[in-house]
Design a protein around this motif. Structure first.
Motif, short mmCIF file in Angstrom:
data_model
loop_
_atom_site.label_atom_id
_atom_site.label_comp_id
_atom_site.label_asym_id
_atom_site.label_seq_id
_atom_site.Cartn_x
_atom_site.Cartn_y
_atom_site.Cartn_z
N SER A 88 11.23 63.49 45.56
CA SER A 88 10.56 62.19 45.42
C SER A 88 11.56 61.15 44.98
N LEU A 89 11.24 59.91 45.30
CA LEU A 89 12.12 58.80 44.95
C LEU A 89 11.26 57.63 44.49
N LEU A 90 11.63 57.03 43.36
CA LEU A 90 10.93 55.86 42.85
C LEU A 90 11.93 54.72 42.73
N LEU A 91 11.67 53.66 43.48
CA LEU A 91 12.52 52.48 43.43
C LEU A 91 11.87 51.38 42.60
N THR A 92 12.69 50.62 41.90
CA THR A 92 12.25 49.41 41.21
C THR A 92 13.08 48.27 41.78
#
Length: 202
Positions: A88-92
């Motif tokens: 999984s990848l979470l970008l801000t």
């Protein structure tokens, strides 16, 4: 706060591709909302085991976003050694405007060896990233176009702690039915291994 969010993958073939997510608004209302409510724009990617990102490569995009990665980041491991849940990848986003293109380079692994001589490729479905807002808990958003996001990605719970999460209640997509894209990767066959073994014995 009507947003047009659409994603695509290019090129259509090969082991090295890029997911581009375009975020466009009909006016500047959402920019004002982000500033007044101290909200961050997040993009959540769930990647199947055949697809991975290189965290070291993502550092080159820090002018566009910061990121958190969940899952095995070993780029050399074969599919058989990976967790079947993928990563999984979470970008801000660090920069927003009326129109933003967010690019994430991805890479594909070779599939597991096939038991069927007729199977030359294996497919995986890449879901389009999910956009949501994270706002400071003390902020009360009185905006009819936002609703609470009650099912945030659990693997990033610590990164999202202390925020109130929202999704837009009036999403607009160029193709509402296109929620994912299928990619195909080549697989080896047991017959090939037998043939290689024969060459080594000669």
């Amino acid at each position: 706060m009507l947003l047009n969010v659409s994603s695509s993958i290019e090129p259509l073939y090969g082991f090295h591709r890029t997911i581009t997510t375009s975020i466009a608004s009909e006016n500047d209302d959402w920019i004002q909302l982000l500033e007044e409510s101290q909200c961050l724009v997040r993009l959540y990617y769930k990647l199947p085991v055949l697809v991975f990102v290189d965290p070291y490569e993502l550092v080159n995009y820090q002018h566009l976003y910061t990121f958190h990665h969940h899952g095995n980041a070993n780029l050399e491991l074969p599919v058989a050694a990976m967790d079947s849940n993928g990563t999984s990848l979470l970008l801000t986003l660090t920069s927003v405007g009326p129109h933003v293109d967010v690019k994430v380079p991805i890479h594909l692994r070779y599939g597991e060896i096939s038991h069927s001589n007729s199977e030359a490729h294996r497919t995986a479905e890449i879901a389009w990233p999910h956009l949501f807002l994270s706002c400071t808990s003390s902020v009360q958003i009185l905006n009819a176009s936002l609703i609470s996001y009650d099912l945030p990605p659990g693997e990033f719970a610590s990164s999202l702690a202390g925020y109130s999460l929202y999704v837009t209640s009036e999403p607009f997509r160029a193709d509402p039915d296109a929620r994912f894209m299928a990619v195909a990767v080549p697989v080896g066959q047991f017959g090939d291994l037998a043939q290689l073994g024969g060459w080594e014995s000669e």
